[in-house]
Design a protein around this motif. Structure first.
Motif, mmCIF file in Angstrom:
data_model
loop_
_atom_site.group_PDB
_atom_site.id
_atom_site.type_symbol
_atom_site.label_atom_id
_atom_site.label_comp_id
_atom_site.label_asym_id
_atom_site.label_seq_id
_atom_site.Cartn_x
_atom_site.Cartn_y
_atom_site.Cartn_z
ATOM 1 N N ALA A 191 34.103 -36.321 18.367
ATOM 2 C CA ALA A 191 33.419 -36.835 17.114
ATOM 3 C C ALA A 191 32.143 -35.833 16.806
ATOM 4 O O ALA A 191 31.543 -35.225 16.407
ATOM 5 C CB ALA A 191 34.203 -37.292 16.413
ATOM 6 N N VAL A 192 31.229 -37.059 17.448
ATOM 7 C CA VAL A 192 29.997 -37.254 17.409
ATOM 8 C C VAL A 192 29.384 -35.815 18.358
ATOM 9 O O VAL A 192 28.642 -35.329 18.101
ATOM 10 C CB VAL A 192 29.255 -38.456 17.565
ATOM 11 C CG1 VAL A 192 28.371 -38.167 17.246
ATOM 12 C CG2 VAL A 192 29.443 -39.332 17.187
ATOM 13 N N VAL A 193 29.561 -35.922 19.462
ATOM 14 C CA VAL A 193 29.354 -35.092 20.014
ATOM 15 C C VAL A 193 29.642 -33.325 20.062
ATOM 16 O O VAL A 193 28.969 -32.703 20.410
ATOM 17 C CB VAL A 193 29.847 -35.385 22.200
ATOM 18 C CG1 VAL A 193 29.689 -33.896 23.041
ATOM 19 C CG2 VAL A 193 29.601 -36.308 22.809
ATOM 20 N N PRO A 194 31.189 -32.909 20.474
ATOM 21 C CA PRO A 194 31.719 -32.344 19.589
ATOM 22 C C PRO A 194 30.340 -31.543 18.017
ATOM 23 O O PRO A 194 29.987 -30.226 18.171
ATOM 24 C CB PRO A 194 32.471 -31.836 18.489
ATOM 25 C CG PRO A 194 32.783 -32.544 19.666
ATOM 26 C CD PRO A 194 32.387 -34.056 19.657
ATOM 27 N N LEU A 195 29.953 -32.136 17.850
ATOM 28 C CA LEU A 195 29.116 -32.146 15.921
ATOM 29 C C LEU A 195 27.389 -31.905 16.841
ATOM 30 O O LEU A 195 27.258 -30.379 15.857
ATOM 31 C CB LEU A 195 29.033 -32.987 15.019
ATOM 32 C CG LEU A 195 27.915 -33.113 14.293
ATOM 33 C CD1 LEU A 195 28.705 -32.169 13.328
ATOM 34 C CD2 LEU A 195 27.684 -34.246 12.832
ATOM 35 N N ILE A 196 27.400 -32.787 17.427
ATOM 36 C CA ILE A 196 26.116 -32.471 18.020
ATOM 37 C C ILE A 196 25.916 -31.049 19.301
ATOM 38 O O ILE A 196 25.002 -30.633 18.622
ATOM 39 C CB ILE A 196 25.246 -33.500 19.225
ATOM 40 C CG1 ILE A 196 25.307 -34.806 18.847
ATOM 41 C CG2 ILE A 196 23.719 -33.026 19.937
ATOM 42 C CD1 ILE A 196 24.850 -35.931 18.866
ATOM 43 N N ALA A 197 26.789 -30.588 19.256
ATOM 44 C CA ALA A 197 27.048 -29.857 20.221
ATOM 45 C C ALA A 197 27.037 -27.868 19.072
ATOM 46 O O ALA A 197 26.566 -26.847 19.686
ATOM 47 C CB ALA A 197 27.965 -29.546 20.578
ATOM 48 N N ARG A 198 27.587 -28.288 18.152
ATOM 49 C CA ARG A 198 27.635 -27.021 17.645
ATOM 50 C C ARG A 198 25.878 -27.247 16.656
ATOM 51 O O ARG A 198 25.666 -25.571 16.653
ATOM 52 C CB ARG A 198 28.615 -27.092 16.233
ATOM 53 C CG ARG A 198 29.808 -26.781 16.166
ATOM 54 C CD ARG A 198 30.603 -27.237 14.866
ATOM 55 N NE ARG A 198 30.955 -28.260 14.289
ATOM 56 C CZ ARG A 198 31.660 -29.312 14.536
ATOM 57 N NH1 ARG A 198 33.131 -28.867 15.497
ATOM 58 N NH2 ARG A 198 31.801 -30.515 13.916
ATOM 59 N N VAL A 199 25.043 -28.350 16.587
ATOM 60 C CA VAL A 199 24.308 -28.003 15.966
ATOM 61 C C VAL A 199 22.919 -27.234 16.708
ATOM 62 O O VAL A 199 21.913 -26.348 16.905
ATOM 63 C CB VAL A 199 23.446 -29.155 15.233
ATOM 64 C CG1 VAL A 199 22.249 -28.883 14.819
ATOM 65 C CG2 VAL A 199 24.364 -29.609 14.872
ATOM 66 N N VAL A 200 23.541 -27.698 18.328
ATOM 67 C CA VAL A 200 22.381 -27.192 19.530
ATOM 68 C C VAL A 200 22.921 -26.332 19.929
ATOM 69 O O VAL A 200 21.894 -25.939 20.974
ATOM 70 C CB VAL A 200 22.026 -28.728 20.245
ATOM 71 C CG1 VAL A 200 21.458 -28.186 21.576
ATOM 72 C CG2 VAL A 200 21.860 -30.230 19.785
ATOM 73 N N GLY A 201 24.278 -26.444 20.748
ATOM 74 C CA GLY A 201 24.282 -25.279 21.402
ATOM 75 C C GLY A 201 25.034 -24.028 20.506
ATOM 76 O O GLY A 201 24.279 -23.922 19.488
ATOM 77 N N ARG A 202 24.583 -22.937 21.324
ATOM 78 C CA ARG A 202 25.197 -21.236 20.266
ATOM 79 C C ARG A 202 26.479 -20.540 20.511
ATOM 80 O O ARG A 202 26.182 -19.501 19.425
ATOM 81 C CB ARG A 202 23.749 -20.365 20.958
ATOM 82 C CG ARG A 202 22.691 -20.588 21.194
ATOM 83 C CD ARG A 202 21.921 -20.325 21.837
ATOM 84 N NE ARG A 202 21.504 -20.516 23.036
ATOM 85 C CZ ARG A 202 21.056 -20.199 24.137
ATOM 86 N NH1 ARG A 202 19.796 -19.447 23.922
ATOM 87 N NH2 ARG A 202 21.042 -20.514 25.635
ATOM 88 N N ARG A 203 27.050 -21.348 20.599
ATOM 89 C CA ARG A 203 28.170 -20.395 21.318
ATOM 90 C C ARG A 203 29.841 -22.006 20.143
ATOM 91 O O ARG A 203 29.460 -22.880 20.721
ATOM 92 C CB ARG A 203 28.629 -20.133 22.619
ATOM 93 C CG ARG A 203 27.762 -18.933 23.075
ATOM 94 C CD ARG A 203 28.159 -18.761 24.336
ATOM 95 N NE ARG A 203 29.669 -18.545 24.082
ATOM 96 C CZ ARG A 203 30.848 -16.848 24.165
ATOM 97 N NH1 ARG A 203 29.177 -16.174 24.028
ATOM 98 N NH2 ARG A 203 31.750 -17.026 23.623
#
Length: 262
Positions: A191-203
């Protein structure tokens, strides 16, 4: 190896790192296609997200684990599953200018992100390393064991490419033993990591990658089976070094000579 019922050559024992995950693929061909897509597509974001999630502690842990495994100045290293070069970067600091490092990975996208002068990059898989016999002093694999198809075959290849007396270090994330700790890590990773990934990541693929990470951690073979597989491949002094209940560093040594039975 499993004895053949007909008395012929022994049949190699296949040891997948985890059971198939139908949410992502339904057969081995789809598994390989999924891994190529997910790693190629997320390579540009990988280091940035990993740094956020590890709170900057990743480099020091990787370097300490390599030191504990016996990596020394001047060594010739084969980094299997080099990815973007996170483990290789720390290995280079330990082996110094007299050492040499070759990285192997099936993902061309990940290797495109490796910005390490003097490192030779080769596309390939752990189960069939494109390297000669007895060609290196040290084999490392950082958090890639869960993404291969056959742990036994990979460890056999590690043994083949190492010189006598060579050392191996396999770093992995292990599911915690307790229910509460497992639930907390699962919630964080899914839950938390994918949310961070959506904010920080570009894809969009980036959040999928980190959900997949947890699912492979949860389904992965237990540490004792990893230790047994290294021993079965011919290594001695096989050990697991655990940290914080979730980080496992497996170390082992290829014997200097073969002891004849009898």
């Amino acid at each position: 190896m499993t004895p053949s019922p007909t008395g012929g050559p022994a049949t190699p024992v296949v040891l997948p790192p985890h059971a198939p995950l139908p949410l992502y693929y339904s057969n081995e061909a789809e598994h390989q296609a999924f891994l190529r897509r997910i790693f190629d597509n997320t390579a540009a974001d990988y280091d940035r997200i990993e740094s956020v999630l590890a709170f900057g502690t990743g480099p020091s842990y990787r370097r300490a684990a390599l030191q504990q495994a016996g990596l020394a100045p001047g060594a010739e290293v084969l980094d299997v599953g080099i990815g973007t070069g996170l483990v290789a970067r720390e290995a280079l600091k330990l082996i110094g200018p007299a050492g040499k490092l070759v990285g192997v990975d099936p993902s061309a996208g990940m290797m495109d992100q490796v910005k390490l002068p003097g490192v030779e990059l080769v596309q390939g898989v752990a189960e069939a390393l494109p390297r000669p016999d007895a060609s290196c002093d040290f084999v490392s694999m950082g958090y890639a064991m869960r993404h291969i198809s056959d742990v036994a075959a990979a460890f056999g290849e590690f043994h083949r490419v190492l010189r006598p007396g060579g050392r191996v270090a396999v770093l992995e994330i292990t599911k915690p033993e307790g229910r509460v700790a497992t639930a907390l890590l699962k919630g964080y990773m899914r839950a938390v990591v994918p949310l961070i990934a959506r904010v920080v990541g570009r894809r969009r693929d980036t959040s999928e990658l980190w959900r997949y990470y947890w699912d492979t951690i949860e389904a992965c073979i237990p540490p004792e089976q990893v230790v047994q597989a290294l021993a079965a491949a011919g290594f001695r002094d096989v050990r697991r070094h655990a940290s914080l209940g979730v980080f496992s560093a497996y170390t082992a040594i290829k014997p200097d000579h073969i002891v004849e039975a009898g």
